[in-house]
Design a protein around this motif. Sequence first.
Motif, PDB file in Angstrom:
ATOM      1  N   ALA A   1       7.147   3.422   1.475  1.00  0.00           N
ATOM      2  CA  ALA A   1       7.463   2.865   2.934  1.00  0.00           C
ATOM      3  C   ALA A   1       6.426   1.689   3.619  1.00  0.00           C
ATOM      4  N   LEU A   2       6.985   0.855   4.044  1.00  0.00           N
ATOM      5  CA  LEU A   2       6.104  -0.273   4.646  1.00  0.00           C
ATOM      6  C   LEU A   2       5.644   0.160   6.048  1.00  0.00           C
ATOM      7  N   LEU A   3       4.334   0.140   6.188  1.00  0.00           N
ATOM      8  CA  LEU A   3       3.601   0.605   7.382  1.00  0.00           C
ATOM      9  C   LEU A   3       2.901  -0.612   8.174  1.00  0.00           C
TER      10      LEU A   3
ATOM     11  N   LEU B   1      16.596  -1.445  10.052  1.00  0.00           N
ATOM     12  CA  LEU B   1      15.988  -1.481   8.698  1.00  0.00           C
ATOM     13  C   LEU B   1      15.909   0.121   8.418  1.00  0.00           C
ATOM     14  N   SER B   2      16.524   1.065   9.366  1.00  0.00           N
ATOM     15  CA  SER B   2      16.735   2.416   9.064  1.00  0.00           C
ATOM     16  C   SER B   2      15.368   2.880   9.300  1.00  0.00           C
ATOM     17  N   GLY B   3      14.207   2.451   9.904  1.00  0.00           N
ATOM     18  CA  GLY B   3      12.923   2.598  10.190  1.00  0.00           C
ATOM     19  C   GLY B   3      12.805   3.701  11.217  1.00  0.00           C
ATOM     20  N   ARG B   4      11.457   4.042  11.739  1.00  0.00           N
ATOM     21  CA  ARG B   4      11.033   4.637  12.952  1.00  0.00           C
ATOM     22  C   ARG B   4       9.702   4.135  13.241  1.00  0.00           C
ATOM     23  N   ILE B   5       9.741   4.264  14.641  1.00  0.00           N
ATOM     24  CA  ILE B   5       8.640   3.674  15.669  1.00  0.00           C
ATOM     25  C   ILE B   5       8.165   4.935  16.237  1.00  0.00           C
TER      26      ILE B   5
ATOM     27  N   GLY C   1      10.156  -6.785   0.445  1.00  0.00           N
ATOM     28  CA  GLY C   1      11.672  -7.175   0.333  1.00  0.00           C
ATOM     29  C   GLY C   1      12.076  -7.056   1.611  1.00  0.00           C
ATOM     30  N   VAL C   2      11.456  -6.691   2.727  1.00  0.00           N
ATOM     31  CA  VAL C   2      12.021  -6.539   4.125  1.00  0.00           C
ATOM     32  C   VAL C   2      12.498  -8.117   4.609  1.00  0.00           C
ATOM     33  N   GLU C   3      13.369  -8.450   5.365  1.00  0.00           N
ATOM     34  CA  GLU C   3      13.722  -9.687   5.839  1.00  0.00           C
ATOM     35  C   GLU C   3      12.445 -10.251   6.580  1.00  0.00           C
ATOM     36  N   PRO C   4      11.809 -11.427   6.169  1.00  0.00           N
ATOM     37  CA  PRO C   4      10.609 -12.034   7.069  1.00  0.00           C
ATOM     38  C   PRO C   4      11.015 -11.747   8.495  1.00  0.00           C
ATOM     39  N   VAL C   5      12.396 -12.432   8.672  1.00  0.00           N
ATOM     40  CA  VAL C   5      12.652 -12.474  10.214  1.00  0.00           C
ATOM     41  C   VAL C   5      12.435 -11.036  11.180  1.00  0.00           C
ATOM     42  N   GLU C   6      12.818 -10.226  10.443  1.00  0.00           N
ATOM     43  CA  GLU C   6      12.605  -8.650  10.939  1.00  0.00           C
ATOM     44  C   GLU C   6      11.278  -8.482  11.246  1.00  0.00           C
ATOM     45  N   LEU C   7      10.257  -8.858  10.138  1.00  0.00           N
ATOM     46  CA  LEU C   7       8.895  -8.466  10.304  1.00  0.00           C
ATOM     47  C   LEU C   7       8.297  -9.571  11.162  1.00  0.00           C
ATOM     48  N   VAL C   8       8.552 -10.610  11.414  1.00  0.00           N
ATOM     49  CA  VAL C   8       8.195 -11.368  12.473  1.00  0.00           C
ATOM     50  C   VAL C   8       8.363 -10.978  13.872  1.00  0.00           C
ATOM     51  N   THR C   9       9.682 -10.526  14.095  1.00  0.00           N
ATOM     52  CA  THR C   9      10.132  -9.670  15.416  1.00  0.00           C
ATOM     53  C   THR C   9       9.464  -8.565  15.489  1.00  0.00           C
ATOM     54  N   ILE C  10       9.177  -7.766  14.640  1.00  0.00           N
ATOM     55  CA  ILE C  10       8.150  -6.625  15.044  1.00  0.00           C
ATOM     56  C   ILE C  10       6.823  -6.814  14.922  1.00  0.00           C
TER      57      ILE C  10
ATOM     58  N   PRO D   1      11.273   2.033   5.400  1.00  0.00           N
ATOM     59  CA  PRO D   1      11.648   2.490   4.044  1.00  0.00           C
ATOM     60  C   PRO D   1      11.909   1.331   3.247  1.00  0.00           C
ATOM     61  N   LEU D   2      11.233   1.155   2.034  1.00  0.00           N
ATOM     62  CA  LEU D   2      11.662  -0.183   1.150  1.00  0.00           C
ATOM     63  C   LEU D   2      12.721   0.441   0.154  1.00  0.00           C
TER      64      LEU D   2
END
Length: 543
Positions: free
Chosen positions: A458-460, A511-515, A423-432, A530-531
Amino acid sequence: MRRWSLAGRLFLGQLAFILCVSGGIAWGLYQQAEENTYEETGERMLAVAGTVAASDTVRAAAGAFPDGQVSGDSALQDYAQEVMAGVGVDFVTIMDTDRTRLTHRNPEQIGKPYIGSVDQALAGESFTETYTGTLGPSVRAITPVRDDAGNVTALVAAGITVDRVGIARDARLPELFAIDAAALAVGALASYLLSRYLRRVTYGLGPAELAHMFTFYDSALHSVREGLLLHNNRGELVLYNDEAAALLGLPARGAGPEVPELPDLPGPLASLLRTGRDAHEEVHLTGERILVVNQSDAVSPGPHGRRFGIVTTLRDCTDVESLTGELASMRTLADALSAQAHEHANRVHTLVSLIELGRSEEALRFATADLEQSQHLNDEVLAGVEEPAVTALLMGKAAQARERGIDLEITVAAAGGRFSGGGVEPVELVTIIGNLLDNAFDAAAGLVTLSLGSADGALLIAVEDDGPGVDSDVLEHIFEQGFSTKQLPEGRTASGRGIGLALVRQAVNRLSGRIQVLPGHGACFRVDIPLPSTEAAPAGGRP
């Protein structure tokens, strides 16, 4: 009808005020001069009367009569005439204690009663008064004449007419009016200079025009869709609009202090605003936004314009960057197709050459092996990744890796064995994923590993390369905009460098995540996102 500027109106108002004030000052000075003249004249008459009363001639004449009654004497009249001529007074009247005049300017008045107050003098006190006598209104002093025992034996009155007092007063008026005129001239000059200054700074505009201009400019300032900041020459924030408040987290208009401090901003943007240097279309990152910043000096019109401060405009390009990410994925796919076409052309040439050489069995084995290798990677990506945008990105990155001689290994450890994006925005996934892979390709010696999965809601995402890794002394700066450890090719500038990992961190923050940067032989970046609760997958493999 003539239009009066603000400076002109202020000048006329000040001039009228100065005229009123100077008129009041002139009247006050006139009254003071008249009062001082009367006081000085009274003191002078007291001195004259006291001197005459203390003279031996007057005392001897008064003491010649034991009963205290002094008779008329021509010697006294002559003495009085000499005193009047010598000191310039209008009359010196020596009288008996019963008011009978013994001397007078007009001899016909000798023997007649004195006109005026004598009670205080008879009581032994000298005094002054303004009284109308035979010579008209006069300022006079009355002093008692005492014998050796201290008894009052006679009275002396010395005076000068009011007309002569007025002449003395009027003699002071030119000096007083000169002072008043000088004050008026200085005030008018100061008002004129102030009006010239106001005319210059207001550009000759009137109050109504200035009010309209302020209203229009204020409305325009807060209605534009770009952020606007104004700093003075001391670097203080003096004005900003609603869009700038939203982009930088400043208080809304009408809330908070008049001139708030800028909030904590990323280093490059804070440095730009602090130094006030010129900037043109520079890209800067905040916590969740991508801003295009322009900055220049605010200079007044004219050939010798004065610098008033710095104007900064901020354009929010976060949405544009999202579209750019989608376009980048399409370009990546196009690059992949181009690379595949190039590889296919090379293989076809190889096959044609083998066939021409009569080595058909080797040509068959070469074609079969190439087909199996390409199909295996495509099948692996298509089978393991459900999100089309991520699939297209990975297909393109695989082609780029082959062109650069890098082995790209993709592993999926998600529920059901397929990576859906949760459910995460595809654009954000492509950027990361795209920026992490680009960074890994630049650092890798020959191998890059991408792990995709989900666990514990969580998405990893993890990307690892076999390069030199990340030095511990640069860990705290590696995600800052503009920071890069890559060597610049000769002749290239640093513009646009050090933005990939900054974009990754910004997307993860949104996305309130962590790197994290994990220890290992090479560089290993791990992202936890987080999903949404409705999309949280059951625990699966951990990349």
